[in-house]
Scaffold this active site. Sequence first.
Site, short mmCIF file in Angstrom:
data_model
loop_
_atom_site.label_atom_id
_atom_site.label_comp_id
_atom_site.label_asym_id
_atom_site.label_seq_id
_atom_site.Cartn_x
_atom_site.Cartn_y
_atom_site.Cartn_z
N GLY A 20 0.83 -1.21 0.00
CA GLY A 20 0.00 0.00 0.00
C GLY A 20 0.85 1.25 0.00
CB VAL A 53 9.95 3.64 0.23
CG1 VAL A 53 9.26 4.37 -0.87
CG2 VAL A 53 11.44 3.91 0.18
CB VAL A 55 11.39 9.22 -0.41
CG1 VAL A 55 12.06 9.73 0.84
CG2 VAL A 55 11.83 7.81 -0.72
CE LYS A 86 10.16 18.14 -11.53
NZ LYS A 86 10.53 16.74 -11.30
N PRO A 104 13.67 21.95 -18.46
CG PRO A 104 13.22 23.60 -20.10
CD PRO A 104 14.31 22.67 -19.58
CB VAL A 193 2.33 -11.25 2.78
CG1 VAL A 193 2.49 -12.54 1.99
CG2 VAL A 193 1.11 -10.47 2.31
CG LEU A 340 10.30 1.39 -4.84
CD1 LEU A 340 10.44 1.77 -3.37
CD2 LEU A 340 11.36 2.09 -5.67
CB THR A 351 11.82 8.29 -14.08
OG1 THR A 351 13.01 7.95 -13.39
CG2 THR A 351 12.10 9.30 -15.17
CB ILE A 353 5.53 8.46 -9.48
CG1 ILE A 353 5.90 8.37 -7.99
CG2 ILE A 353 4.03 8.63 -9.66
CD1 ILE A 353 5.58 9.62 -7.16
C1 LIG Z 1 15.63 7.90 -2.11
C2 LIG Z 1 14.45 7.79 -3.01
C3 LIG Z 1 13.90 8.94 -3.58
C4 LIG Z 1 12.83 8.85 -4.47
N1 LIG Z 1 12.34 9.97 -5.07
C5 LIG Z 1 11.39 9.86 -6.03
C6 LIG Z 1 10.89 11.00 -6.73
O1 LIG Z 1 11.25 12.14 -6.45
N2 LIG Z 1 9.97 10.79 -7.69
C7 LIG Z 1 9.50 9.55 -8.02
O2 LIG Z 1 8.70 9.41 -8.94
N3 LIG Z 1 9.92 8.47 -7.32
C8 LIG Z 1 10.84 8.59 -6.36
N4 LIG Z 1 11.26 7.49 -5.67
C9 LIG Z 1 10.61 6.21 -5.91
C10 LIG Z 1 9.28 6.19 -5.17
O3 LIG Z 1 9.48 6.42 -3.80
C11 LIG Z 1 8.64 4.83 -5.36
O4 LIG Z 1 8.59 4.50 -6.71
C12 LIG Z 1 7.23 4.86 -4.88
O5 LIG Z 1 7.17 5.34 -3.59
C13 LIG Z 1 6.62 3.50 -4.95
O6 LIG Z 1 7.09 2.70 -3.94
P1 LIG Z 1 6.37 1.31 -3.72
O7 LIG Z 1 4.93 1.57 -3.50
O8 LIG Z 1 6.77 0.43 -4.83
O9 LIG Z 1 7.06 0.76 -2.41
P2 LIG Z 1 6.84 1.13 -0.86
O10 LIG Z 1 6.49 2.56 -0.67
O11 LIG Z 1 8.03 0.61 -0.13
O12 LIG Z 1 5.57 0.30 -0.44
C14 LIG Z 1 5.66 -1.09 -0.21
C15 LIG Z 1 4.38 -1.56 0.44
O13 LIG Z 1 4.44 -2.96 0.58
C16 LIG Z 1 4.05 -3.31 1.89
N5 LIG Z 1 4.69 -4.56 2.28
C17 LIG Z 1 6.00 -4.92 2.16
N6 LIG Z 1 6.19 -6.17 2.66
C18 LIG Z 1 4.97 -6.60 3.07
C19 LIG Z 1 4.51 -7.80 3.68
N7 LIG Z 1 5.33 -8.79 3.99
N8 LIG Z 1 3.20 -7.89 3.96
C20 LIG Z 1 2.34 -6.90 3.68
N9 LIG Z 1 2.71 -5.74 3.12
C21 LIG Z 1 4.02 -5.59 2.82
C22 LIG Z 1 4.50 -2.15 2.75
O14 LIG Z 1 3.82 -2.10 3.96
C23 LIG Z 1 4.12 -1.00 1.82
O15 LIG Z 1 2.75 -0.69 1.97
C24 LIG Z 1 12.30 7.57 -4.76
C25 LIG Z 1 12.80 6.44 -4.14
C26 LIG Z 1 13.87 6.53 -3.28
C27 LIG Z 1 14.40 5.29 -2.63
#
Ligand SMILES: Cc1cc2nc3c(=O)[nH]c(=O)nc-3n(C[C@H](O)[C@H](O)[C@H](O)COP(=O)(O)OP(=O)(O)OC[C@H]3O[C@@H](n4cnc5c(N)ncnc54)[C@H](O)[C@@H]3O)c2cc1C
Length: 495
Positions: A20, A53, A55, A86, A104, A193, A340, A351, A353
Amino acid sequence: MSPTTQCSGRGLRSVVIVGGGTAGWMVAAGLARVLEGSSCEVTLVESEAIGTVGVGEATIPSLRAFHELLGIDEQEFLRATRATFKLAIQFREWGGRGETFLHPFGPYGIDIKHELFQAYWLKRRSEGCPSALDEWSVTGLAASLGRFGTRSTDESSPLRNLTYAYHLDATLYARLLRAYAEERGVRRIEGRVVDVAVGPRGWVDSLRLADGRSVTGDFFIDCSGFESLIIARALQTGYVDWSHWFPCDSAVAVQCESAAAPVLHTRATARETGWQWRIPLQHRVGNGYVYSSAHLSDDEAATDLLQRLEGAPISAPRHLRFKAGRRASAWVGNCLALGLAAGFLEPLESTSIHLIQTGLGRLFALFPDRDFDPAVSAEYNRLTALEYEHVRDFLILHYAASTRDDSAFWRDCRVMRLPDSLAYKRDLFTKTGRIAILEQETFAAASWLAIYTGLGIWPQRYEPAIDIFGSPATPLGFEAMRERIRAAVETLQTA
Ligand SMILES: Cc1cc2nc3c(=O)[nH]c(=O)nc-3n(C[C@H](O)[C@H](O)[C@H](O)COP(=O)(O)OP(=O)(O)OC[C@H]3O[C@@H](n4cnc5c(N)ncnc54)[C@H](O)[C@@H]3O)c2cc1C
């Protein structure tokens, strides 16, 4: 006998999303929208104890199309996520100490194809009349002057080229999308999970939660972040490691108070061992230092970042470790990874999102039935690999083209061997002034031009065709275009 077109009648009955974060709730909201009225159920499992994560706050303009698909009102979105507009990314100190340039959004020039604009702009330069690239972009000039307003719908106005994205609060964004998805029938399960049951065909059967519950479904979407719970842990899908091209493997992020009104650009400042981002929101500023752990310790990175904040910190430093690359196959059997879990490319051009969104778009275009035809997933994986590789190349260019040599970090970047695909593009540009745009390319030629020339890579010639076929404008007409852009931008309000 000629083949007939058949529908299997084996449509999906249920989709289970794990995670989520931004990815999970974008997928849930997108599915809720496109499956509206269908009998297919969508369930999202997430664990608050694990968290996200947190961010990922700078975006590119494509996000607006996602909101249009969902029917999310822009004002409501801005309020809910404390977002700001932006228009560009400002790169500081990348070309060398004290140097700044802008990337830009949107095109250069008005009523002119990019190739012609570029050739003419380079020709004027070769004739001894150089001009700053930003002055030819409505969006770039607006960002530099701190002006913004409504994009014009008038076909004759330069302001119709005004192109924007957002800076947003990632946690609030996930909350907004969750409300949207739940209102449209997505079921949320709170739980961790702990096991993934995989059947004999290598397809996922069910998930087991820590409290013993079991979650079954037809199709599983792995949005579990770096954990890559299903695609990597359960299905053992490999990772295409690109860390040899990306010197940074770590980041530390801190939020601070705003010391001034938000500016209209993300700032990416090159540092001795990486780079620092600054993302202004309505209520705070997001900051981070992306660095190489081989050159800098986590404590040093945090201290460095804290010393350079423009306002008082309002969160503790958060450390993240990553490996650049992509999942060898994002779609395997009845499991698709997004976010991720599917791969990581550092946020230098905001990039990630966008890649979630385009992955979701591809899923809609290649929506499976319960047969999960491998030809469908193969096509998804082919397109995804291309898209990631092109973004990868664009990002590598920022490091490889920098002329900085004031630290071991930057000296290592200067001797990096480029991927063949990037070496080809760079050669083509330097020798002929042409920009190669390939299938599934995220960034248009205007973006490549901004980065090449911003980092001091100039072609040996402009495209000769403009001398043979005739110029799009006389020098006077060309200069008049710049005046029209400035006049239009000056009608915008100061942000
Ligand atoms: C340093 C950094 C800077 C970034 N800056 C940007 C930016 O400026 N612009 C941009 O587009 N992107 C950016 N990103 C990428 C962006 O943060 C991610 O693409 C975006 O947040 C999506 O993350 P996610 O949902 O895949 O993972 P996460 O946010 O990590 O979510 C993972 C989810 O899985 C759940 N989960 C994990 N294991 C289990 C389990 N065992 N059981 C149940 N649930 C579980 C967690 O609870 C969570 O809800 C950045 C990333 C990093 C690391």
